[in-house]
Design an enzyme around this catalytic site. Structure first.
Site, short mmCIF file in Angstrom:
data_model
loop_
_atom_site.label_atom_id
_atom_site.label_comp_id
_atom_site.label_asym_id
_atom_site.label_seq_id
_atom_site.Cartn_x
_atom_site.Cartn_y
_atom_site.Cartn_z
N ASP A 96 0.84 -1.19 0.00
CA ASP A 96 0.00 0.00 0.00
C ASP A 96 0.89 1.25 0.00
O ASP A 96 1.69 1.44 0.91
CB ASP A 96 -0.89 0.03 1.24
CG ASP A 96 -1.82 -1.18 1.34
OD1 ASP A 96 -1.41 -2.28 0.95
OD2 ASP A 96 -2.93 -1.00 1.85
N HIS B 94 -0.22 4.68 -0.24
CA HIS B 94 -0.85 5.72 0.59
C HIS B 94 -0.17 7.09 0.44
O HIS B 94 0.19 7.73 1.42
CB HIS B 94 -0.86 5.30 2.05
CG HIS B 94 -2.01 4.40 2.40
ND1 HIS B 94 -3.33 4.77 2.22
CD2 HIS B 94 -2.04 3.14 2.92
CE1 HIS B 94 -4.12 3.78 2.60
NE2 HIS B 94 -3.36 2.78 3.03
N HIS C 276 -9.52 2.41 -0.31
CA HIS C 276 -9.45 3.86 -0.48
C HIS C 276 -9.81 4.27 -1.90
O HIS C 276 -10.45 5.31 -2.09
CB HIS C 276 -8.05 4.36 -0.09
CG HIS C 276 -7.85 4.37 1.39
ND1 HIS C 276 -7.90 5.52 2.15
CD2 HIS C 276 -7.61 3.35 2.27
CE1 HIS C 276 -7.69 5.21 3.43
NE2 HIS C 276 -7.52 3.91 3.52
N HIS D 101 -3.40 -4.02 2.68
CA HIS D 101 -4.52 -3.60 3.52
C HIS D 101 -4.23 -3.68 5.01
O HIS D 101 -4.40 -2.71 5.74
CB HIS D 101 -5.78 -4.41 3.18
CG HIS D 101 -7.01 -3.97 3.90
ND1 HIS D 101 -7.50 -2.69 3.82
CD2 HIS D 101 -7.86 -4.64 4.73
CE1 HIS D 101 -8.60 -2.59 4.56
NE2 HIS D 101 -8.84 -3.76 5.12
#
Length: 233
Positions: A16, A18, A72, A180
């Site tokens: 991830d 982000h 997301h 996740h």
């Protein structure tokens, strides 16, 4: 989505992101990433919480970058493509306030042109004939090819090592790569490898090539052209 084997370059698997665009680029440079022949496959959650979500969204325009749908991105699609106010609230409450400083029409275009088309799963064959699956949180059915979008982008049980997680051993595929759930370091349950090592919290982003992934999963050796039985995807 199914990708053919990459016989001229490498496949790099990324946790991830982000919004940690600079971290990703630095790590790609460190492994001499070549965009002409290499591919990057992300387990989803490109955006939110980090400082450069828009730059991470733009990665979807690159021919060498592939990603599955994360929760997301699902919020983003709901807010900017489906007009779902609840999704917009969830996006904002989960690190998505960056969207307020962006051109809203451009975000709607990105949602329609790129994020709404993200697959829930990607399957690819490695150069040695092993088959790798990528999904955001887990293949919750335990059978590769049988996907449930909401279950597969939200699964938490797979990272709870005090509970049984039958979905960790996925049939119809050699190894599954997921994110996740934040782990201190990459870990494996069944044939599922968890690689979200907390970039959202300022920890190092995990970037592994297919050889590293297969070695960690305990899979080595050339299977030849037949490989393992294919699932429908």
């Amino acid at each position: 989505m199914r990708l053919p084997a990459n016989h001229v370059g490498r496949d790099l698997f990324v946790g991830d992101i982000h919004g940690q665009y600079d971290d990703l680029i630095a790590q790609l440079k460190a492994v001499n990433f070549n965009p002409d022949i290499d591919r990057v496959l992300c387990v989803g959650d490109l955006i939110d919480r980090g400082p450069a979500s828009r730059e991470c969204l733009n990665l979807l325009r690159e021919p060498w970058f592939f990603a599955v749908l994360g929760n997301h991105e699902d919020f983003f699609v709901g807010a900017f493509y489906e007009g779902d106010d609840r999704a917009g609230e969830n996006l904002f409450l989960n690190g998505g306030s960056w969207v307020l400083a962006e051109d809203q029409s451009e975000l709607r275009s990105m949602a329609a042109d790129y994020l709404a088309n993200l697959p829930v799963a990607i399957e690819l064959e490695t150069a040695c004939g092993r088959r790798v699956g990528v999904v955001h949180a887990a293949c919750s059915s335990g059978v590769w090819g049988e996907f449930n979008v909401q279950a597969d982008i939200w699964n938490r049980r797979i990272a709870d090592f005090e509970r049984d997680a039958p979905e960790a051993s996925v049939s119809g595929i050699d190894v599954v790569v997921v994110g996740h759930n934040v782990v201190a370091e990459p870990c494996k349950r069944g044939n599922t490898v968890l690689i979200d090592t907390g970039a959202a919290k300022g920890c190092a982003l995990t970037v592994w090539d297919s050889e590293q992934l297969l070695a960690f999963a305990g899979l080595k050796g050339d299977l030849g052209p037949a490989g393992s039985p294919r699932a429908r995807i």
